[in-house]
Scaffold this active site. Structure first.
Site, PDB file in Angstrom:
ATOM      1  N   LYS A  13      -1.710 -18.630 -31.968  1.00 53.52           N
ATOM      2  CA  LYS A  13      -2.814 -18.068 -32.057  1.00 53.52           C
ATOM      3  C   LYS A  13      -3.331 -18.060 -33.612  1.00 53.52           C
ATOM      4  CE  LYS A  13      -1.550 -14.239 -29.981  1.00 53.52           C
ATOM      5  NZ  LYS A  13      -0.062 -14.374 -29.559  1.00 53.52           N
ATOM      6  N   ARG A  88      -3.985  -6.434 -25.137  1.00 45.97           N
ATOM      7  CA  ARG A  88      -2.724  -6.785 -24.677  1.00 45.97           C
ATOM      8  C   ARG A  88      -2.376  -5.880 -23.410  1.00 45.97           C
ATOM      9  NH1 ARG A  88       1.507  -8.430 -29.254  1.00 45.97           N
ATOM     10  NH2 ARG A  88      -0.190  -8.867 -30.841  1.00 45.97           N
ATOM     11  N   ARG A 122       9.901 -19.330 -37.333  1.00 45.18           N
ATOM     12  CA  ARG A 122       8.748 -19.212 -38.080  1.00 45.18           C
ATOM     13  C   ARG A 122       8.814 -18.201 -39.148  1.00 45.18           C
ATOM     14  NH1 ARG A 122       4.018 -15.937 -34.640  1.00 45.18           N
ATOM     15  NH2 ARG A 122       5.151 -13.894 -34.690  1.00 45.18           N
ATOM     16  N   ARG A 155      10.148 -12.344 -39.740  1.00 42.44           N
ATOM     17  CA  ARG A 155       9.921 -10.932 -39.351  1.00 42.44           C
ATOM     18  C   ARG A 155      11.038 -10.453 -38.446  1.00 42.44           C
ATOM     19  NH1 ARG A 155       4.182 -11.915 -36.993  1.00 42.44           N
ATOM     20  NH2 ARG A 155       5.029 -10.607 -35.252  1.00 42.44           N
ATOM     21  N   ARG A 166       9.330  -9.117 -26.637  1.00 41.86           N
ATOM     22  CA  ARG A 166       7.838  -9.305 -26.607  1.00 41.86           C
ATOM     23  C   ARG A 166       7.381 -10.176 -25.708  1.00 41.86           C
ATOM     24  NH1 ARG A 166       8.355 -11.812 -32.265  1.00 41.86           N
ATOM     25  NH2 ARG A 166       6.078 -11.933 -31.996  1.00 41.86           N
TER      26      ARG A 166
HETATM   27  P1  ADP Z   1       2.893 -11.187 -31.925  1.00 38.54           P
HETATM   28  O1  ADP Z   1       1.713 -11.423 -31.271  1.00 38.54           O
HETATM   29  O2  ADP Z   1       3.788 -12.593 -32.159  1.00 38.54           O
HETATM   30  O3  ADP Z   1       4.076 -10.212 -31.243  1.00 38.54           O
HETATM   31  P2  ADP Z   1       1.537  -9.925 -33.732  1.00 38.54           P
HETATM   32  O4  ADP Z   1       1.566 -10.158 -35.511  1.00 38.54           O
HETATM   33  O5  ADP Z   1       0.528 -10.314 -33.189  1.00 38.54           O
HETATM   34  O6  ADP Z   1       2.851 -10.716 -33.274  1.00 38.54           O
HETATM   35  O7  ADP Z   1       2.219  -8.362 -33.463  1.00 38.54           O
HETATM   36  C1  ADP Z   1       3.265  -7.801 -33.849  1.00 38.54           C
HETATM   37  C2  ADP Z   1       3.518  -6.519 -33.439  1.00 38.54           C
HETATM   38  O8  ADP Z   1       2.337  -5.884 -33.848  1.00 38.54           O
HETATM   39  C3  ADP Z   1       3.636  -6.504 -31.897  1.00 38.54           C
HETATM   40  O9  ADP Z   1       4.900  -6.852 -31.476  1.00 38.54           O
HETATM   41  C4  ADP Z   1       3.217  -5.031 -31.694  1.00 38.54           C
HETATM   42  O10 ADP Z   1       4.289  -4.106 -31.903  1.00 38.54           O
HETATM   43  C5  ADP Z   1       1.805  -4.804 -32.700  1.00 38.54           C
HETATM   44  N1  ADP Z   1       0.688  -5.071 -32.035  1.00 38.54           N
HETATM   45  C6  ADP Z   1      -0.048  -6.106 -32.568  1.00 38.54           C
HETATM   46  N2  ADP Z   1      -1.279  -6.120 -31.599  1.00 38.54           N
HETATM   47  C7  ADP Z   1      -1.248  -5.104 -30.722  1.00 38.54           C
HETATM   48  C8  ADP Z   1      -1.955  -4.784 -29.677  1.00 38.54           C
HETATM   49  N3  ADP Z   1      -3.024  -5.113 -29.265  1.00 38.54           N
HETATM   50  N4  ADP Z   1      -1.366  -3.318 -29.031  1.00 38.54           N
HETATM   51  C9  ADP Z   1      -0.164  -3.064 -29.442  1.00 38.54           C
HETATM   52  N5  ADP Z   1       0.696  -3.446 -30.300  1.00 38.54           N
HETATM   53  C10 ADP Z   1       0.259  -4.278 -30.841  1.00 38.54           C
END
Ligand code: ADP
Length: 223
Positions: A13, A88, A122, A155, A166
């Site tokens: 993404k 989400r 990554r 990370r 996740r």
């Molecule tokens: P990924 O999608 O690969 O998990 P992101 O960088 O998008 O990585 O998100 C990292 C973390 O940030 C998620 O695991 C969550 O804890 C938090 N996060 C991001 N977007 C949301 C969301 N829309 N709702 C809740 N938590 C979120």
């Protein structure tokens, strides 16, 4: 255009959204994960954000929505945006419907083995959040960001236990949301079943599909 890029962790993404932005009139790429990472020192919410992010859980809806709304209110998001990482769960989708109408969802369809391989290799820039992959998309100098010279890191949530959690959360809560948008006829499915497709190829495919989508929409409107 108001776009959501949707797909499981590791589907690309962020990589595709950052390349689509300049091709779409520089509409901002808004990644909720990055917005929340930038708020990890916040006095009110920082501790909660750190806890959920580091263990691979979802940050509470109220915090995410507040953070996203603030970003969407910035002037550069008025002409359009690419949201990455939101919604989400069903509550988040409902909340977004109330804030803004979405034109199109780019739904990345990627097999699980590709996701696992990509996530385990990554790395991300500490300064500007650009994503690299030590196997498929390496930086020119190991450990250093090509864009800003910042340090690259793995990370905590890209470690195996958090990855499993996740992906399970995605399948349980996020994947079913696509139906909400499919019913509105605004989903473009993009299949990517190899870990080694260069991002530019996928981005070209997305641009082609967006053009076709816009044309069809335009025709439907004039009928
Ligand atoms: P990924 O999608 O690969 O998990 P992101 O960088 O998008 O990585 O998100 C990292 C973390 O940030 C998620 O695991 C969550 O804890 C938090 N996060 C991001 N977007 C949301 C969301 N829309 N709702 C809740 N938590 C979120």
């Amino acid at each position: 255009m108001k776009i959501i890029i949707f797909g499981p962790q590791g589907s690309g993404k962020g990589t595709y959204a950052s390349r689509l932005s300049p091709l779409l009139g520089n509409i901002p790429h808004i990644a909720t994960g990055d917005l929340l990472r930038a708020a990890r020192d916040d006095k009110e919410y920082g501790e909660k954000i750190r806890h959920y992010q580091d263990t691979g859980g979802l940050v509470p809806d109220e915090i995410v929505l507040r953070t996203l709304k603030k970003r969407l209110d910035q002037p550069d998001a008025r002409k359009g945006f690419i949201i990455d990482g939101y919604p989400r769960n069903a509550e988040q989708a409902k909340a977004l419907d109330k804030i803004t109408a979405i034109d199109v969802i780019i739904n990345l369809v990627v097999p699980e083995w590709v996701l696992l391989q990509r996530l385990s290799t990554r790395v991300q820039c500490k300064n500007c959040s650009t994503i690299f992959n030590t196997r498929t998309l390496p930086p020119k100098k190991p450990g250093i960001c090509d864009k800003c010279g910042g340090p690259l890191f793995q990370r905590d949530d890209d470690k195996p236990e958090a990855i499993k959690k996740r992906l399970a959360l995605y399948h349980e809560m996020s994947a079913p949301l696509i139906k909400h948008y499919r019913d509105q006829g605004i989903v473009i499915d993009i299949e990517c079943d190899s870990p080694d497709i260069p991002p530019e190829i996928v981005v070209n495919k997305i641009m082609d599909r967006l053009r076709t989508f816009k044309k069809a929409r335009g025709q439907a409107k004039t009928k």
